[in-house]
Every structure is written in structure tokens, then in C-alpha cells.
Design a protein around this motif. Structure first.
Motif, PDB file in Angstrom:
ATOM      1  N   ASP A 149      10.393   4.859  -0.452  1.00  0.00           N
ATOM      2  CA  ASP A 149       8.953   4.957  -0.751  1.00  0.00           C
ATOM      3  C   ASP A 149       8.340   3.569  -0.921  1.00  0.00           C
ATOM      4  OD1 ASP A 149       8.790   7.874  -0.920  1.00  0.00           O
ATOM      5  OD2 ASP A 149       9.961   7.671  -2.766  1.00  0.00           O
ATOM      6  N   VAL A 150       9.075   2.683  -1.574  1.00  0.00           N
ATOM      7  CA  VAL A 150       8.578   1.315  -1.782  1.00  0.00           C
ATOM      8  C   VAL A 150       8.409   0.626  -0.432  1.00  0.00           C
ATOM      9  CG1 VAL A 150       9.110  -0.936  -2.790  1.00  0.00           C
ATOM     10  CG2 VAL A 150       9.600   1.168  -4.087  1.00  0.00           C
ATOM     11  N   ARG A 151       9.395   0.787   0.439  1.00  0.00           N
ATOM     12  CA  ARG A 151       9.292   0.137   1.760  1.00  0.00           C
ATOM     13  C   ARG A 151       8.123   0.703   2.562  1.00  0.00           C
ATOM     14  NH1 ARG A 151      15.041   0.169   1.594  1.00  0.00           N
ATOM     15  NH2 ARG A 151      15.189   1.961   2.982  1.00  0.00           N
ATOM     16  N   ALA A 152       7.929   2.023   2.478  1.00  0.00           N
ATOM     17  CA  ALA A 152       6.806   2.637   3.201  1.00  0.00           C
ATOM     18  C   ALA A 152       5.477   2.110   2.667  1.00  0.00           C
ATOM     19  CB  ALA A 152       6.868   4.161   3.074  1.00  0.00           C
ATOM     20  N   ALA A 153       5.378   1.987   1.350  1.00  0.00           N
ATOM     21  CA  ALA A 153       4.147   1.452   0.748  1.00  0.00           C
ATOM     22  C   ALA A 153       3.839   0.071   1.312  1.00  0.00           C
ATOM     23  CB  ALA A 153       4.296   1.388  -0.769  1.00  0.00           C
ATOM     24  N   HIS A 154       4.847  -0.787   1.335  1.00  0.00           N
ATOM     25  CA  HIS A 154       4.618  -2.156   1.791  1.00  0.00           C
ATOM     26  C   HIS A 154       4.333  -2.186   3.292  1.00  0.00           C
ATOM     27  CE1 HIS A 154       6.962  -3.713  -1.964  1.00  0.00           C
ATOM     28  NE2 HIS A 154       5.867  -3.060  -2.263  1.00  0.00           N
ATOM     29  N   ALA A 155       4.992  -1.302   4.054  1.00  0.00           N
ATOM     30  CA  ALA A 155       4.718  -1.252   5.499  1.00  0.00           C
ATOM     31  C   ALA A 155       3.278  -0.844   5.775  1.00  0.00           C
ATOM     32  CB  ALA A 155       5.691  -0.277   6.181  1.00  0.00           C
ATOM     33  N   ALA A 156       2.696  -0.067   4.857  1.00  0.00           N
ATOM     34  CA  ALA A 156       1.302   0.369   5.016  1.00  0.00           C
ATOM     35  C   ALA A 156       0.335  -0.544   4.251  1.00  0.00           C
ATOM     36  CB  ALA A 156       1.149   1.812   4.523  1.00  0.00           C
ATOM     37  N   SER A 157       0.843  -1.656   3.732  1.00  0.00           N
ATOM     38  CA  SER A 157       0.011  -2.606   2.968  1.00  0.00           C
ATOM     39  C   SER A 157      -0.623  -1.959   1.742  1.00  0.00           C
ATOM     40  CB  SER A 157      -1.075  -3.232   3.857  1.00  0.00           C
ATOM     41  OG  SER A 157      -0.479  -3.925   4.929  1.00  0.00           O
ATOM     42  N   LEU A 158       0.135  -1.063   1.108  1.00  0.00           N
ATOM     43  CA  LEU A 158      -0.288  -0.480  -0.166  1.00  0.00           C
ATOM     44  C   LEU A 158       0.538  -1.100  -1.292  1.00  0.00           C
ATOM     45  CD1 LEU A 158      -0.335   3.313   0.802  1.00  0.00           C
ATOM     46  CD2 LEU A 158      -2.191   1.646   1.001  1.00  0.00           C
ATOM     47  N   ARG A 159       0.034  -0.969  -2.497  1.00  0.00           N
ATOM     48  CA  ARG A 159       0.802  -1.410  -3.661  1.00  0.00           C
ATOM     49  C   ARG A 159       1.812  -0.309  -4.003  1.00  0.00           C
ATOM     50  NH1 ARG A 159      -3.723  -3.607  -7.793  1.00  0.00           N
ATOM     51  NH2 ARG A 159      -2.057  -4.950  -8.552  1.00  0.00           N
ATOM     52  N   SER A 160       2.951  -0.726  -4.569  1.00  0.00           N
ATOM     53  CA  SER A 160       4.053   0.214  -4.770  1.00  0.00           C
ATOM     54  C   SER A 160       4.353   0.401  -6.247  1.00  0.00           C
ATOM     55  CB  SER A 160       5.312  -0.293  -4.067  1.00  0.00           C
ATOM     56  OG  SER A 160       5.657  -1.587  -4.545  1.00  0.00           O
ATOM     57  N   ALA A 161       4.607   1.655  -6.617  1.00  0.00           N
ATOM     58  CA  ALA A 161       4.980   1.987  -7.991  1.00  0.00           C
ATOM     59  C   ALA A 161       6.171   2.933  -7.915  1.00  0.00           C
ATOM     60  CB  ALA A 161       3.819   2.642  -8.725  1.00  0.00           C
ATOM     61  N   LEU A 162       7.211   2.590  -8.641  1.00  0.00           N
ATOM     62  CA  LEU A 162       8.483   3.322  -8.546  1.00  0.00           C
ATOM     63  C   LEU A 162       8.812   3.998  -9.871  1.00  0.00           C
ATOM     64  CD1 LEU A 162      11.100   3.736  -6.743  1.00  0.00           C
ATOM     65  CD2 LEU A 162      12.064   1.849  -8.092  1.00  0.00           C
ATOM     66  N   LEU A 163       9.059   5.289  -9.793  1.00  0.00           N
ATOM     67  CA  LEU A 163       9.614   6.010 -10.935  1.00  0.00           C
ATOM     68  C   LEU A 163      11.096   5.723 -10.965  1.00  0.00           C
ATOM     69  CD1 LEU A 163       7.957   9.493 -10.595  1.00  0.00           C
ATOM     70  CD2 LEU A 163       7.972   8.100 -12.662  1.00  0.00           C
ATOM     71  N   TRP A 164      11.527   5.114 -12.030  1.00  0.00           N
ATOM     72  CA  TRP A 164      12.937   4.769 -12.056  1.00  0.00           C
ATOM     73  C   TRP A 164      13.435   4.611 -13.486  1.00  0.00           C
ATOM     74  CZ3 TRP A 164      15.863   0.594 -13.779  1.00  0.00           C
ATOM     75  CH2 TRP A 164      17.221   0.693 -13.449  1.00  0.00           C
ATOM     76  N   ALA A 165      14.597   5.172 -13.720  1.00  0.00           N
ATOM     77  CA  ALA A 165      15.340   4.907 -14.950  1.00  0.00           C
ATOM     78  C   ALA A 165      16.795   5.187 -14.622  1.00  0.00           C
ATOM     79  CB  ALA A 165      14.873   5.808 -16.082  1.00  0.00           C
ATOM     80  N   LEU A 166      17.685   4.467 -15.259  1.00  0.00           N
ATOM     81  CA  LEU A 166      19.108   4.708 -15.031  1.00  0.00           C
ATOM     82  C   LEU A 166      19.435   6.170 -15.264  1.00  0.00           C
ATOM     83  CD1 LEU A 166      21.171   1.803 -16.630  1.00  0.00           C
ATOM     84  CD2 LEU A 166      21.258   2.621 -14.271  1.00  0.00           C
ATOM     85  N   GLY A 167      20.087   6.793 -14.289  1.00  0.00           N
ATOM     86  CA  GLY A 167      20.510   8.174 -14.465  1.00  0.00           C
ATOM     87  C   GLY A 167      19.400   9.183 -14.424  1.00  0.00           C
ATOM     88  N   ARG A 168      18.227   8.800 -13.910  1.00  0.00           N
ATOM     89  CA  ARG A 168      17.082   9.708 -13.945  1.00  0.00           C
ATOM     90  C   ARG A 168      17.342  10.974 -13.139  1.00  0.00           C
ATOM     91  NH1 ARG A 168      12.501  10.359 -10.840  1.00  0.00           N
ATOM     92  NH2 ARG A 168      10.740  11.188 -12.001  1.00  0.00           N
TER      93      ARG A 168
END
Ligand SMILES: [Mg+2]
Ligand SMILES: [Zn+2]
Length: 203
Positions: A149-168
């Protein structure tokens, strides 16, 4: 020019995966009754809506190409999600679904078992939503739960926000830790509502 928008991933971002304890498998939701919003999603979407962001969904769904489910099943889950959000006053203005996969299963639909320009991390779905909703890319975001998702955001010149936590999530590719390479997300948070507030604060 254009409006600020947020493009949302579906599985692992808005809704939880489906767990079958008898079979011990974790899969994307494949029935409307599987649609369970993740913690903080309604609150976070309300925050984004109230801040003036128009909302879209862009989701990779290769399981029809793989022969695991029908296209109708995928669409019924999307529809159930939109109904659930609409009942809470959240409007999704555009949905894009990539049904393709370059490595299809033997029982899959051969027309879907192809490479395409829409499967994330390619930007095809995001570009389509940007055009349809007249989004301003510099003021718009993609929220997802994977590096794809992050790579797609950057490929489309959008800002990226990632839901992430260890073991999520047990099948999240980032479960053992972030491996972002050249594509670090602009923001991360372990829950959707915290990420939404961070987006508003950074906008
Ligand atoms: Mg996901
Ligand atoms: Zn595609």
C-alpha cells in the motif's frame, strides 16, 4: 486544484480477516456476514470526513483469479462494507477492485489471471480514484496495512499512512517488523483512529 482525499485499503485496514478455527486458516472475508470493522475505523473515518477528506477504497482481490471465490462474493463483501459504513454516516465515494493476479490458480477465471496496471503496488486504482473524484494528490493520502500500500501511494504521488504494530495481524507481511526499503510511510500508528488524527494534524 482538486479536493483532499483519503484512499483506503480494505482487508487489514478497514475490516478484519476471517478466521476459521476448525480449519486453522485466515483469509479475506468471503461472506457479507464476515464483515467486521477493525477497532477505531468508524471513529477514524468520521474524523477524516469531518476534516473534509473525500473517501475511496482501493483493494487487491486476487481470490477469484485464484479460483477460491467468485467475483460475486468479492463484490458482496464490498457492498456489505459500504452498507455498514453508510449506516454510520460514512460515505465512500469510489471503490476500485483489482481482480487480477499474474499467477492464477488452475480453477480460476482465466480472464482474471493476468498481469494488469491496477494491482497494488502499481498505481492504477489510485490514479482512477484521483481522476474520478478530482483529488489533489499533494493533499491526499493512502491508508493501508502493508508495504504494498505504501509503494502504491508513492507511485501515485500520494502521501502514505501505514497501520502497523508488532503482531497486529498474523498474516500481515510486516508482522515481524517493518521492512520498508526505499518506501517509508509518512505516518504510522497501530490503530485506525490514531492514524486518522495524525493525518489531520499533518495536513
Ligand atoms: Mg490490507
Ligand atoms: Zn488489476
Amino acid at each position: 486544484v482538486g479536493r483532499p482525499g483519503v484512499i483506503l485499503d480494505r482487508d487489514g485496514t478497514l475490516i478484519d480477516f476471517h478466521r476459521d478455527p476448525e480449519l486453522g486458516v485466515v483469509t479475506p472475508a468471503f461472506h457479507p456476514r464476515h464483515v467486521r470493522l477493525l477497532p477505531g475505523v468508524l471513529e477514524g473515518l468520521s474524523v477524516l470526513r469531518d476534516a473534509g477528506f473525500v473517501l475511496g477504497v482501493a483493494t487487491n482481490q486476487p481470490d477469484a483469479a485464484k479460483g477460491r471465490v467468485s467475483v460475486a462474493v468479492i463484490e458482496s463483501v464490498n457492498a456489505a462494507l459500504l452498507d455498514r459504513l453508510a449506516a454510520a454516516g460514512i460515505a465512500i465515494a469510489a471503490v476500485e477492485t483489482c481482480l487480477h493476479h499474474p499467477d492464477p490458480g488452475p480453477d480460476g477465471d482465466p480472464e482474471l489471471g493476468v498481469g494488469c496496471a491496477c494491482r497494488k503496488p502499481l498505481p492504477g486504482m489510485l490514479d482512477a480514484i484521483v481522476r474520478r473524484l478530482d483529488l489533489d494528490r499533494r493533499r491526499s493520502w493512502m491508508i493501508g496495512d502493508t508495504a504494498t500500500d505504501v509503494r502504491a501511494a508513492h507511485a501515485a504521488s500520494l502521501r502514505s499512512a501505514l497501520l502497523w504494530a508488532l503482531g497486529r495481524c498474523e498474516i500481515c507481511p510486516l508482522v515481524d517488523g517493518p521492512a520498508f526499503g526505499d518506501h517509508r510511510p509518512a505516518l504510522t500508528a497501530p490503530r485506525f483512529d490514531a492514524l486518522a488524527r495524525a493525518i489531520v494534524a499533518a495536513s
